[in-house]
Design a protein around this motif. Structure first.
Motif, PDB file in Angstrom:
ATOM      1  N   VAL A  34       5.474 -20.219 -21.478  1.00 44.39           N
ATOM      2  CA  VAL A  34       4.179 -20.011 -22.140  1.00 44.39           C
ATOM      3  C   VAL A  34       4.301 -20.465 -23.588  1.00 44.39           C
ATOM      4  N   GLY A  35       3.307 -21.223 -24.069  1.00 44.19           N
ATOM      5  CA  GLY A  35       3.385 -21.701 -25.448  1.00 44.19           C
ATOM      6  C   GLY A  35       2.161 -22.486 -25.866  1.00 44.19           C
ATOM      7  N   ALA A  36       2.353 -23.356 -26.836  1.00 47.74           N
ATOM      8  CA  ALA A  36       1.266 -24.148 -27.414  1.00 47.74           C
ATOM      9  C   ALA A  36       1.246 -25.529 -26.782  1.00 47.74           C
ATOM     10  N   ALA A  37       0.053 -25.972 -26.355  1.00 46.36           N
ATOM     11  CA  ALA A  37      -0.113 -27.283 -25.729  1.00 46.36           C
ATOM     12  C   ALA A  37      -1.111 -28.101 -26.539  1.00 46.36           C
ATOM     13  N   GLY A  38      -0.737 -29.332 -26.834  1.00 43.44           N
ATOM     14  CA  GLY A  38      -1.611 -30.229 -27.592  1.00 43.44           C
ATOM     15  C   GLY A  38      -1.954 -31.464 -26.781  1.00 43.44           C
ATOM     16  N   VAL A  39      -3.245 -31.825 -26.745  1.00 42.43           N
ATOM     17  CA  VAL A  39      -3.716 -33.011 -26.025  1.00 42.43           C
ATOM     18  C   VAL A  39      -4.116 -34.066 -27.053  1.00 42.43           C
ATOM     19  N   TYR A  40      -3.456 -35.229 -27.003  1.00 47.96           N
ATOM     20  CA  TYR A  40      -3.692 -36.308 -27.957  1.00 47.96           C
ATOM     21  C   TYR A  40      -4.179 -37.556 -27.221  1.00 47.96           C
ATOM     22  N   PRO A  41      -5.507 -37.750 -27.129  1.00 46.31           N
ATOM     23  CA  PRO A  41      -6.046 -38.915 -26.412  1.00 46.31           C
ATOM     24  C   PRO A  41      -5.620 -40.230 -27.052  1.00 46.31           C
ATOM     25  N   THR A  42      -5.474 -41.255 -26.198  1.00 41.28           N
ATOM     26  CA  THR A  42      -5.092 -42.589 -26.684  1.00 41.28           C
ATOM     27  C   THR A  42      -6.173 -43.639 -26.422  1.00 41.28           C
ATOM     28  N   GLY A  43      -7.226 -43.286 -25.674  1.00 44.26           N
ATOM     29  CA  GLY A  43      -8.229 -44.282 -25.296  1.00 44.26           C
ATOM     30  C   GLY A  43      -9.594 -44.026 -25.906  1.00 44.26           C
ATOM     31  N   ASP A  44     -10.561 -44.806 -25.480  1.00 43.50           N
ATOM     32  CA  ASP A  44     -11.935 -44.645 -25.942  1.00 43.50           C
ATOM     33  C   ASP A  44     -12.878 -45.079 -24.823  1.00 43.50           C
ATOM     34  N   SER A  45     -14.163 -45.219 -25.144  1.00 44.91           N
ATOM     35  CA  SER A  45     -15.163 -45.532 -24.128  1.00 44.91           C
ATOM     36  C   SER A  45     -15.422 -47.031 -24.038  1.00 44.91           C
ATOM     37  N   ASP A  46     -16.169 -47.410 -22.996  1.00 49.57           N
ATOM     38  CA  ASP A  46     -16.754 -48.748 -22.957  1.00 49.57           C
ATOM     39  C   ASP A  46     -17.670 -48.939 -24.161  1.00 49.57           C
ATOM     40  N   ASN A  47     -17.994 -50.183 -24.453  1.00 52.44           N
ATOM     41  CA  ASN A  47     -19.034 -50.453 -25.450  1.00 52.44           C
ATOM     42  C   ASN A  47     -20.379 -49.921 -24.945  1.00 52.44           C
ATOM     43  N   ILE A  48     -21.040 -49.169 -25.800  1.00 53.56           N
ATOM     44  CA  ILE A  48     -22.346 -48.609 -25.428  1.00 53.56           C
ATOM     45  C   ILE A  48     -23.403 -49.591 -25.937  1.00 53.56           C
ATOM     46  N   THR A  49     -23.624 -50.631 -25.178  1.00 50.72           N
ATOM     47  CA  THR A  49     -24.427 -51.774 -25.651  1.00 50.72           C
ATOM     48  C   THR A  49     -25.893 -51.443 -25.937  1.00 50.72           C
ATOM     49  N   PRO A  50     -26.528 -50.472 -25.242  1.00 51.70           N
ATOM     50  CA  PRO A  50     -27.914 -50.165 -25.623  1.00 51.70           C
ATOM     51  C   PRO A  50     -28.052 -49.663 -27.058  1.00 51.70           C
ATOM     52  N   ILE A  51     -26.967 -49.067 -27.575  1.00 52.25           N
ATOM     53  CA  ILE A  51     -26.984 -48.627 -28.978  1.00 52.25           C
ATOM     54  C   ILE A  51     -26.582 -49.786 -29.877  1.00 52.25           C
ATOM     55  N   ASP A  52     -25.430 -50.412 -29.545  1.00 56.51           N
ATOM     56  CA  ASP A  52     -24.912 -51.545 -30.320  1.00 56.51           C
ATOM     57  C   ASP A  52     -23.757 -52.158 -29.520  1.00 56.51           C
ATOM     58  N   PRO A  53     -23.591 -53.490 -29.540  1.00 54.47           N
ATOM     59  CA  PRO A  53     -22.496 -54.115 -28.784  1.00 54.47           C
ATOM     60  C   PRO A  53     -21.111 -53.609 -29.163  1.00 54.47           C
ATOM     61  N   ASN A  54     -20.967 -53.053 -30.366  1.00 55.62           N
ATOM     62  CA  ASN A  54     -19.656 -52.563 -30.821  1.00 55.62           C
ATOM     63  C   ASN A  54     -19.611 -51.039 -30.942  1.00 55.62           C
ATOM     64  N   ALA A  55     -20.534 -50.356 -30.292  1.00 57.84           N
ATOM     65  CA  ALA A  55     -20.574 -48.897 -30.367  1.00 57.84           C
ATOM     66  C   ALA A  55     -19.700 -48.282 -29.278  1.00 57.84           C
ATOM     67  N   LYS A  56     -18.844 -47.332 -29.669  1.00 62.99           N
ATOM     68  CA  LYS A  56     -17.992 -46.616 -28.728  1.00 62.99           C
ATOM     69  C   LYS A  56     -17.901 -45.149 -29.143  1.00 62.99           C
ATOM     70  N   VAL A  57     -17.296 -44.340 -28.285  1.00 62.48           N
ATOM     71  CA  VAL A  57     -16.953 -42.968 -28.649  1.00 62.48           C
ATOM     72  C   VAL A  57     -15.513 -42.697 -28.215  1.00 62.48           C
ATOM     73  N   GLU A  58     -14.894 -41.687 -28.828  1.00 60.55           N
ATOM     74  CA  GLU A  58     -13.536 -41.278 -28.449  1.00 60.55           C
ATOM     75  C   GLU A  58     -13.388 -39.779 -28.651  1.00 60.55           C
ATOM     76  N   ALA A  59     -12.475 -39.171 -27.899  1.00 52.99           N
ATOM     77  CA  ALA A  59     -12.215 -37.736 -27.999  1.00 52.99           C
ATOM     78  C   ALA A  59     -11.131 -37.467 -29.030  1.00 52.99           C
ATOM     79  N   ASP A  60     -11.325 -36.420 -29.835  1.00 57.65           N
ATOM     80  CA  ASP A  60     -10.317 -36.013 -30.814  1.00 57.65           C
ATOM     81  C   ASP A  60      -9.220 -35.184 -30.152  1.00 57.65           C
ATOM     82  N   ASP A  61      -8.134 -34.947 -30.909  1.00 56.33           N
ATOM     83  CA  ASP A  61      -7.023 -34.120 -30.442  1.00 56.33           C
ATOM     84  C   ASP A  61      -7.471 -32.663 -30.313  1.00 56.33           C
ATOM     85  N   ALA A  62      -6.762 -31.916 -29.487  1.00 57.39           N
ATOM     86  CA  ALA A  62      -7.065 -30.490 -29.330  1.00 57.39           C
ATOM     87  C   ALA A  62      -5.808 -29.734 -28.914  1.00 57.39           C
ATOM     88  N   TRP A  63      -5.713 -28.479 -29.353  1.00 55.77           N
ATOM     89  CA  TRP A  63      -4.607 -27.597 -28.994  1.00 55.77           C
ATOM     90  C   TRP A  63      -5.139 -26.352 -28.295  1.00 55.77           C
TER      91      TRP A  63
END
Length: 215
Positions: A34-63
């Protein structure tokens, strides 16, 4: 060397070896960590072209609070389960919408099952490797900021998981442990305010630092 000195040396040597815990695991052993667990994402989303051809989102780290359980089928092979209290991630704008900051939050549970191999050793350190399957359930998706008031839905994910770790056996029962996972988590996001759906690659490194007990 006198008999008295030899006896004293033998007694001291026996005491030292007696104080070293039996570190080898055996078939039927169970370990709870039992202890502390940290999740560190390395990826992001597809381009969300209806907003902008270079628009993306990504998830931040969490513990969060993490827990693992291992059962030894043999002296070297075990089955491990990783669980945790729900992780909560901020979802941030990236690329051309990075200025929007946080656009959503989500919680997830990532139960992970791995087949583990524990290496033979002659010290208190017991290294191990594992590989298996992850299932990630997303829930409580909530839009924020510029997307506030719209619905967000994230599909659940199935993917592979790789694991490396080491136990440091303090005595026959207690240990401290460190584990690293790479988990394939890929979801599909749907936002009411934006046409279509978009792949989001999270693919995190997961770090787990814990104290454990061997039954």
């Amino acid at each position: 060397m006198s008999i008295l000195k030899k006896t004293a040396l033998a007694t001291a040597t026996a005491a030292v070896f007696a104080s070293v815990p039996a570190v080898a695991y055996e078939a039927g052993d169970m370990m709870l960590r039992v202890g502390a667990a940290g999740v560190y994402p390395t990826g992001d989303s597809d381009n969300i072209t209806p907003i902008d051809p270079n628009a993306k989102v990504e998830a931040d780290d969490a513990w969060s609070l993490g827990i693992t359980f291992s059962y030894m089928f043999t002296d070297n092979i075990g089955l491990g389960v990783l669980g945790a209290y729900p992780f909560e991630h901020d979802i941030e704008g990236k690329g051309s919408i990075s200025g929007l900051g946080k656009v959503a939050t989500t919680k997830h549970l990532p139960p992970t099952l791995t087949l583990q191999y524990y290496f033979n050793n002659t010290t208190q350190f017991t290294p191990f490797l594992g590989a298996g399957l992850n299932y990630t359930h997303f829930f409580d998706e909530d839009t924020k900021g510029a997307l506030s008031g719209t619905d967000l839905d994230l599909d659940d994910s199935w993917g592979y998981a790789l694991e490396g770790g080491v136990d440091y056996n303090i005595n026959d029962h207690w240990m401290v442990s460190g584990q690293i996972y790479y988990i394939n988590i890929e979801t599909r996001a749907k936002i009411d305010a934006v046409p279509g759906s978009y792949d989001v690659d999270i693919n995190p490194w997961v770090y787990f630092l814990s104290a454990g007990y061997k039954f």
